[in-house]
Design a protein around this motif. Structure first.
Motif, PDB file in Angstrom:
ATOM      1  N   SER A 173     -10.028  -5.962  13.452  1.00 19.15           N
ATOM      2  CA  SER A 173      -8.877  -6.513  14.157  1.00 19.15           C
ATOM      3  C   SER A 173      -8.405  -7.789  13.484  1.00 19.15           C
ATOM      4  N   LYS A 174      -7.106  -8.044  13.603  1.00 23.42           N
ATOM      5  CA  LYS A 174      -6.547  -9.306  13.123  1.00 23.42           C
ATOM      6  C   LYS A 174      -6.559 -10.365  14.221  1.00 23.42           C
ATOM      7  N   ALA A 175      -6.946  -9.983  15.431  1.00 29.33           N
ATOM      8  CA  ALA A 175      -6.974 -10.924  16.549  1.00 29.33           C
ATOM      9  C   ALA A 175      -8.094 -11.937  16.342  1.00 29.33           C
ATOM     10  N   PRO A 176      -7.888 -13.191  16.769  1.00 27.97           N
ATOM     11  CA  PRO A 176      -8.956 -14.187  16.658  1.00 27.97           C
ATOM     12  C   PRO A 176     -10.118 -13.827  17.568  1.00 27.97           C
ATOM     13  N   ALA A 177     -11.319 -14.128  17.113  1.00 32.05           N
ATOM     14  CA  ALA A 177     -12.510 -13.757  17.873  1.00 32.05           C
ATOM     15  C   ALA A 177     -13.591 -14.816  17.706  1.00 32.05           C
ATOM     16  N   CYS A 178     -14.554 -14.761  18.604  1.00 33.90           N
ATOM     17  CA  CYS A 178     -15.719 -15.640  18.557  1.00 33.90           C
ATOM     18  C   CYS A 178     -16.987 -14.798  18.466  1.00 33.90           C
ATOM     19  N   LEU A 179     -18.003 -15.394  17.902  1.00 34.74           N
ATOM     20  CA  LEU A 179     -19.329 -14.785  17.901  1.00 34.74           C
ATOM     21  C   LEU A 179     -20.132 -15.454  19.014  1.00 34.74           C
ATOM     22  N   TRP A 180     -20.572 -14.657  19.981  1.00 32.37           N
ATOM     23  CA  TRP A 180     -21.351 -15.161  21.110  1.00 32.37           C
ATOM     24  C   TRP A 180     -22.832 -14.946  20.833  1.00 32.37           C
ATOM     25  N   VAL A 181     -23.635 -15.957  21.156  1.00 37.23           N
ATOM     26  CA  VAL A 181     -25.089 -15.856  21.061  1.00 37.23           C
ATOM     27  C   VAL A 181     -25.662 -16.119  22.451  1.00 37.23           C
ATOM     28  N   LEU A 182     -26.323 -15.107  23.017  1.00 36.31           N
ATOM     29  CA  LEU A 182     -27.007 -15.256  24.299  1.00 36.31           C
ATOM     30  C   LEU A 182     -28.504 -15.362  24.051  1.00 36.31           C
ATOM     31  N   ASN A 183     -29.185 -16.132  24.893  1.00 38.66           N
ATOM     32  CA  ASN A 183     -30.627 -16.324  24.746  1.00 38.66           C
ATOM     33  C   ASN A 183     -31.225 -16.537  26.136  1.00 38.66           C
ATOM     34  N   ARG A 184     -32.166 -15.670  26.516  1.00 38.84           N
ATOM     35  CA  ARG A 184     -32.771 -15.796  27.846  1.00 38.84           C
ATOM     36  C   ARG A 184     -33.819 -16.897  27.921  1.00 38.84           C
ATOM     37  N   ASP A 185     -34.241 -17.443  26.790  1.00 41.66           N
ATOM     38  CA  ASP A 185     -35.242 -18.517  26.802  1.00 41.66           C
ATOM     39  C   ASP A 185     -34.907 -19.511  25.706  1.00 41.66           C
ATOM     40  N   LYS A 186     -34.233 -20.594  26.078  1.00 34.79           N
ATOM     41  CA  LYS A 186     -33.821 -21.613  25.110  1.00 34.79           C
ATOM     42  C   LYS A 186     -34.804 -22.777  25.054  1.00 34.79           C
TER      43      LYS A 186
END
Length: 394
Positions: free
Chosen positions: A248-261
């Motif tokens: 896609s040419k649409a702007p996007a983000c990379l999400w990082v989820l973590n259950r134990d930070k």
């Protein structure tokens, strides 16, 4: 199994013999996958492939370990699982004992994934073709990686929920969204909750997501972000340059989820509970030679991963973790309370703000107008669904 067209047996036999005789099957397959990735018709049909530098960024942010269970619910050609195997093997020096599992909706694409694993001698399980959103994952995973389809409208639960509602039967509560069902106009929120629900107690997920999920003012989307922050699941959000991830040419983000930070042995030395790292990598790209295309490139990929590792307190080969400091226009660590005070926005460009300049002010205004337009389009889709319901009842 696809049936070859009549009269093609001779050509296919010659092609198979040519491929079988080559000593460079792996590079040949990689070349074919890159060609498919560049095909706009393939991308428009959701048959896209994750570029190598993006795969390295996603896997490096997830930090898979030997013995981990790894899932890609939209595996495509299997590139993220291949990169996970390479990442772990490079560190343990042996064939990893990790479990690699992929799901893919399109039968012919899942065949490409199986071939991709076979030519590399990688043991991985690709499920029969099907929609990953149709039901929750039955087992928890240590790592979930996904190059997701953006703004997917025709997702399975929409039709099923509507059919159940019209039949007058009670809609069962889905464990993926016990508090509030996802929007019917887009599968974005459903994907996020599906992935979060699939994580083990110390599980991590990395996935691509359209910008509007990070900063939309729509109540349903904002409440989803609030729940993710309340549960302290969001670890990092990276604003990517446009046109560097394939589909896609649409702007996007990379999400990082973590259950134990939390800080713990075998992980990072810095306790990051109730904190989120924002990385503004909007301008971290390089041109592809002899092309109008863009890519992250090795340098920018390494810079993003170094920033995240320093923030986590991660190090390799027994070295001391590098210190982390916020950098204007690049990265900023924020408390979940501060984020809540900003309407729970997860847009990195709102926190890792560039120094004032006329160019920055223009970009900020354009981003604001894009956000307002996206919200208006979301409202139109919701109204369209309501109108169709009313027409059906007349």
């Amino acid at each position: 199994m696809p049936v070859p067209p009549s009269g093609s047996e001779g050509s296919l036999h010659a092609l198979i013999q040519a491929i079988g005789s080559t000593q460079l099957v792996r590079p040949l397959l990689d070349h074919c996958l890159r060609d498919l990735s560049a095909d706009q018709a393939q991308a428009d049909g959701s048959h896209y492939f994750t570029p190598d530098d993006m795969a390295r960024l996603m896997v490096g942010a997830a930090v898979p370990r030997d013995g981990h269970r790894v899932l890609d619910p939209v595996c495509g050609s299997g590139g993220l699982l291949v990169e996970s195997h390479r990442y772990v093997r490079e560190r343990v020096g042996l064939d990893p004992t990790m479990s690699l599992q992929g799901k893919e909706q399109h039968a012919h694409t899942s065949q490409v994934a199986r071939m991709n694993f076979a030519v590399r001698g990688i043991t991985a399980h690709v499920f029969p073709p099907g929609d990953s959103l149709a039901e929750p994952e039955p087992e928890p995973y240590d790592i979930v990686l996904a190059n997701l389809p953006f703004n997917q409208r025709n997702w399975a639960l929409e039709g099923e929920a509507e059919q159940t509602r019209r039949s007058g039967l009670a809609v069962p509560v889905d464990p993926r969204w016990p508090e509030e069902p996802p929007s019917l106009g887009s599968a974005n929120s459903a994907w996020i909750q599906h992935i979060a629900h699939a994580l083990a107690p110390s599980g991590r997920a990395v996935f691509l997501m359209a910008d509007k999920m990070a900063n939309s003012r729509q109540p349903v989307t904002r409440r989803l972000r609030q729940r993710l922050l309340r549960d302290d699941l969001v670890e990092c959000v990276i604003a990517l340059p446009p046109r560097v991830f394939g589909q896609s040419k649409a702007p996007a983000c990379l999400w990082v989820l973590n259950r134990d930070k939390s800080a713990r042995p075998g992980w990072g030395t810095r306790d990051r509970r109730q904190q989120v790292l924002f990385v503004n990598a909007r301008r971290a790209f390089e041109p592809v030679p002899d092309s109008r295309a863009r890519r992250l490139g090795d340098k920018n990929t390494a810079l993003i991963l170094t920033t995240l590792a320093a923030w986590r307190g991660l190090s390799e080969n027994g070295a001391t973790a590098s210190p982390y400091n916020d950098t204007a226009g690049w990265s900023r660590s924020c408390s979940t309370k501060e984020i809540a005070d900003h309407e729970s926005s997860l847009m990195p460009t709102s926190y890792a703000v560039e120094p004032p300049s006329p160019e920055r002010d223009t970009r900020s205004r354009v981003e604001q107008l894009k956000l307002e337009l996206a919200d208006q389009l979301d409202q139109m889709r919701v109204l369209e669904l309501r109108l169709l319901d009313v027409l059906e009842e007349i």
